[in-house]
Design a protein around this motif. Structure first.
Motif, PDB file in Angstrom:
ATOM      1  N   THR A 106       0.872  -1.172  -0.005  1.00 50.67           N
ATOM      2  CA  THR A 106      -0.117   0.087  -0.010  1.00 50.67           C
ATOM      3  C   THR A 106       0.722   1.214  -0.030  1.00 50.67           C
ATOM      4  O   THR A 106       0.626   2.221  -0.702  1.00 50.67           O
ATOM      5  CB  THR A 106      -0.784   0.039   1.146  1.00 50.67           C
ATOM      6  OG1 THR A 106      -1.686  -1.261   0.995  1.00 50.67           O
ATOM      7  CG2 THR A 106      -1.684   1.277   1.329  1.00 50.67           C
ATOM      8  N   CYS A 127      -1.344  -5.735  -1.477  1.00 50.40           N
ATOM      9  CA  CYS A 127      -1.912  -4.303  -1.068  1.00 50.40           C
ATOM     10  C   CYS A 127      -3.488  -4.659  -0.549  1.00 50.40           C
ATOM     11  O   CYS A 127      -4.329  -5.293  -1.358  1.00 50.40           O
ATOM     12  CB  CYS A 127      -2.034  -3.468  -2.307  1.00 50.40           C
ATOM     13  SG  CYS A 127      -2.823  -2.053  -2.171  1.00 50.40           S
ATOM     14  N   SER A 128      -3.629  -4.172   0.908  1.00 49.68           N
ATOM     15  CA  SER A 128      -4.793  -4.288   1.398  1.00 49.68           C
ATOM     16  C   SER A 128      -5.784  -3.489   1.031  1.00 49.68           C
ATOM     17  O   SER A 128      -7.026  -3.403   1.261  1.00 49.68           O
ATOM     18  CB  SER A 128      -4.736  -4.694   2.714  1.00 49.68           C
ATOM     19  OG  SER A 128      -3.945  -3.754   3.395  1.00 49.68           O
ATOM     20  N   ASN A 129      -5.301  -2.051   0.671  1.00 47.72           N
ATOM     21  CA  ASN A 129      -6.102  -0.890   0.757  1.00 47.72           C
ATOM     22  C   ASN A 129      -5.633   0.118  -0.332  1.00 47.72           C
ATOM     23  O   ASN A 129      -5.382   1.108  -0.340  1.00 47.72           O
ATOM     24  CB  ASN A 129      -6.120  -0.234   2.323  1.00 47.72           C
ATOM     25  CG  ASN A 129      -6.908   1.049   2.349  1.00 47.72           C
ATOM     26  OD1 ASN A 129      -7.923   1.178   1.377  1.00 47.72           O
ATOM     27  ND2 ASN A 129      -6.700   1.760   3.191  1.00 47.72           N
ATOM     28  N   ILE A 153      -5.914  -7.068  -5.067  1.00 49.56           N
ATOM     29  CA  ILE A 153      -6.539  -6.679  -3.983  1.00 49.56           C
ATOM     30  C   ILE A 153      -6.240  -7.711  -2.800  1.00 49.56           C
ATOM     31  O   ILE A 153      -6.740  -8.820  -2.853  1.00 49.56           O
ATOM     32  CB  ILE A 153      -7.909  -6.229  -3.915  1.00 49.56           C
ATOM     33  CG1 ILE A 153      -8.111  -5.351  -4.960  1.00 49.56           C
ATOM     34  CG2 ILE A 153      -8.417  -5.726  -2.377  1.00 49.56           C
ATOM     35  CD1 ILE A 153      -9.588  -5.092  -5.196  1.00 49.56           C
ATOM     36  N   THR A 155      -6.680  -7.696   0.770  1.00 53.05           N
ATOM     37  CA  THR A 155      -7.001  -7.325   2.274  1.00 53.05           C
ATOM     38  C   THR A 155      -6.968  -8.744   3.110  1.00 53.05           C
ATOM     39  O   THR A 155      -7.907  -9.857   2.506  1.00 53.05           O
ATOM     40  CB  THR A 155      -8.519  -7.000   2.159  1.00 53.05           C
ATOM     41  OG1 THR A 155      -8.628  -5.637   1.345  1.00 53.05           O
ATOM     42  CG2 THR A 155      -8.850  -6.594   3.738  1.00 53.05           C
ATOM     43  N   ASN A 156      -6.371  -8.952   3.954  1.00 53.25           N
ATOM     44  CA  ASN A 156      -6.123 -10.194   4.677  1.00 53.25           C
ATOM     45  C   ASN A 156      -7.357 -10.709   5.210  1.00 53.25           C
ATOM     46  O   ASN A 156      -8.206  -9.992   5.831  1.00 53.25           O
ATOM     47  CB  ASN A 156      -5.313  -9.991   5.806  1.00 53.25           C
ATOM     48  CG  ASN A 156      -3.747  -9.923   5.069  1.00 53.25           C
ATOM     49  OD1 ASN A 156      -3.186 -10.793   4.580  1.00 53.25           O
ATOM     50  ND2 ASN A 156      -2.914  -8.728   5.384  1.00 53.25           N
ATOM     51  N   ASN A 185      -2.429   1.095   5.487  1.00 57.69           N
ATOM     52  CA  ASN A 185      -2.916  -0.420   5.368  1.00 57.69           C
ATOM     53  C   ASN A 185      -3.469  -1.053   6.731  1.00 57.69           C
ATOM     54  O   ASN A 185      -4.221  -1.702   6.881  1.00 57.69           O
ATOM     55  CB  ASN A 185      -1.891  -1.237   4.711  1.00 57.69           C
ATOM     56  CG  ASN A 185      -0.454  -1.211   5.369  1.00 57.69           C
ATOM     57  OD1 ASN A 185       0.117  -0.016   5.167  1.00 57.69           O
ATOM     58  ND2 ASN A 185       0.149  -2.088   5.839  1.00 57.69           N
ATOM     59  N   PHE A 188      -6.660   0.222   8.037  1.00 55.68           N
ATOM     60  CA  PHE A 188      -7.889  -0.224   7.268  1.00 55.68           C
ATOM     61  C   PHE A 188      -8.061  -1.399   7.829  1.00 55.68           C
ATOM     62  O   PHE A 188      -9.059  -1.820   8.116  1.00 55.68           O
ATOM     63  CB  PHE A 188      -7.327  -0.250   5.719  1.00 55.68           C
ATOM     64  CG  PHE A 188      -8.502  -1.085   5.055  1.00 55.68           C
ATOM     65  CD1 PHE A 188      -9.629  -0.200   4.846  1.00 55.68           C
ATOM     66  CD2 PHE A 188      -8.283  -2.140   4.353  1.00 55.68           C
ATOM     67  CE1 PHE A 188     -10.556  -0.989   3.924  1.00 55.68           C
ATOM     68  CE2 PHE A 188      -9.181  -2.681   3.617  1.00 55.68           C
ATOM     69  CZ  PHE A 188     -10.361  -2.172   3.327  1.00 55.68           C
ATOM     70  N   GLU A 189      -6.898  -2.403   7.761  1.00 54.40           N
ATOM     71  CA  GLU A 189      -7.206  -3.808   8.256  1.00 54.40           C
ATOM     72  C   GLU A 189      -7.677  -3.978   9.903  1.00 54.40           C
ATOM     73  O   GLU A 189      -8.291  -4.892  10.182  1.00 54.40           O
ATOM     74  CB  GLU A 189      -6.129  -4.469   7.987  1.00 54.40           C
ATOM     75  CG  GLU A 189      -5.934  -4.990   6.384  1.00 54.40           C
ATOM     76  CD  GLU A 189      -5.059  -6.297   6.197  1.00 54.40           C
ATOM     77  OE1 GLU A 189      -4.551  -6.833   7.068  1.00 54.40           O
ATOM     78  OE2 GLU A 189      -4.907  -6.673   5.053  1.00 54.40           O
ATOM     79  N   VAL A 192     -11.154  -3.395   9.831  1.00 49.24           N
ATOM     80  CA  VAL A 192     -11.838  -4.681   9.421  1.00 49.24           C
ATOM     81  C   VAL A 192     -11.842  -5.807  10.538  1.00 49.24           C
ATOM     82  O   VAL A 192     -12.859  -6.459  10.652  1.00 49.24           O
ATOM     83  CB  VAL A 192     -11.424  -5.325   8.045  1.00 49.24           C
ATOM     84  CG1 VAL A 192     -11.902  -6.475   7.757  1.00 49.24           C
ATOM     85  CG2 VAL A 192     -11.434  -4.236   6.977  1.00 49.24           C
TER      86      VAL A 192
END
Length: 337
Positions: A106, A127-129, A153, A155-156, A185, A188-189, A192
């Motif tokens: 990211t 890249c998660s975000n 993408i 996102t874990n 990143n 964001f995670e 989530v």
């Protein structure tokens, strides 16, 4: 591979000093340049996960006939974990110039979005975000992203990580999370993870850190709070210091879970559920091949990763007095110990 001295000194003159660690595999403008496109590859840190992504990317290009040193030039850099360095290297790539910018992570994607002109194709992975990096809006379909950018993408799967922890311990009620909220990143995670935990009735105890040097103390603090497990998200501080979390987990007999497959070999890591980073890079490489052959990124959609791997460490389980069920072991893609 040694860094091209002229490239290194150019970076040093721009203020990077000795922090960019990976080599320039092609001497752009020098006599080692081969006939073919030039790719600038930038990752945030030199670590197993992004390195595996890079290997997958190069394998996909080689499969399509783009072989480094024969039909492909590569400038390969990492930013040594410094956000400012991503911008400086991105500017160097633009000035080289490169024909395609590969952003591994990211922060490199964020730098590419800030620096790269609309005429320079950008491919991203690990890249998660991408939204937070300014690449587009979810889900990243055609017309939902900048016309010069495309990628994978990743996102874990933090919800699955929590499910794994709950399967090992059905009574699990709290988990500990260490992350750097200054990373787009990670922030964001973390959100989530908090959402997924709330759905499962799991409380998340958080310890923010500014860098990898603070991770050990944060892990010790969470252990004192008697969390039922440690969980990991896509965060560069904990990527660099995950062994510190594993150390505390072993000492206090607290299960430690990760989303990074290479972590499973660390003593103290009990389980991992995450993407194959090699496959992530390979998928991004296939997108890059399409771009190099003339297809516009504007006509391509972002590609989310979908296939996860489950890895378990039986040696760690014994060390912390945890029993891994036979059905769980049978489902695992890899069991260590």
């Amino acid at each position: 591979m040694g860094m091209d001295r002229r490239a290194f000194l150019g970076l040093a003159g721009a203020g990077l000093g000795g922090t960019v660690l990976l080599a320039a595999c092609s001497q752009i403008g020098g006599n080692k340049r081969v006939k073919g496109p030039t790719i600038g590859m930038l990752q945030f840190i030199d670590a197993a996960p992004p390195n595996s992504v890079r290997k997958g990317f190069m394998a996909a290009l080689a499969k399509a006939g783009y072989v480094e040193g024969k039909s492909l030039n590569v400038i390969q850099k990492d930013a040594a974990g410094e956000l400012a360095n991503t911008t400086l290297v991105a500017k160097q790539f633009v000035g080289a110039p490169v024909d395609l910018f590969l952003a591994i992570g990211t922060p490199p994607l964020q730098a590419a979005m800030q620096v790269a002109p609309a005429t320079l194709p950008v491919v991203f992975c690990y890249c998660s975000n991408p939204w937070g990096a300014g690449a587009g809006t979810p889900p990243g379909g055609v017309g939902q992203h900048k016309p010069n950018v495309v990628g994978t993408i990743g996102t874990n799967p933090v919800g699955k990580e929590l499910d794994l922890a709950r399967e090992v311990d059905p009574n699990l009620s709290t988990v500990g999370l260490i992350y750097n909220p200054g990373e787009p990143n990670s922030e964001f995670e973390a959100k989530v993870l908090l959402q997924e935990a709330a759905r499962r009735g799991i409380r998340v105890e958080t310890q923010p850190v500014a860098n990898s040097g603070e991770v050990l103390q944060a892990a010790q603090a969470l252990a004192e709070d008697k969390v039922g497990a440690f969980v990991k998200i896509g965060d560069y501080a904990t990527i660099q210091a995950f062994s510190s979390i594993c150390k505390v987990g072993l000492e206090r007999k607290i299960p430690v879970y990760s989303v990074d497959p290479p972590d499973i070999d660390l003593p103290g890591c009990l389980g991992v559920i995450g993407w194959s980073y090699y496959d992530d890079g390979f998928a991004a490489g296939e997108l890059a091949v399409r771009v190099l052959k003339g297809e516009s990124p504007a006509k391509m959609a972002f590609e989310p990763l979908t296939k996860t791997e489950l890895l378990l460490n039986r040696t760690t389980a014994k060390a912390i007095d945890v029993t891994l069920s036979e059905p769980l072991l049978q489902r695992a893609n890899k069991v260590v110990g």
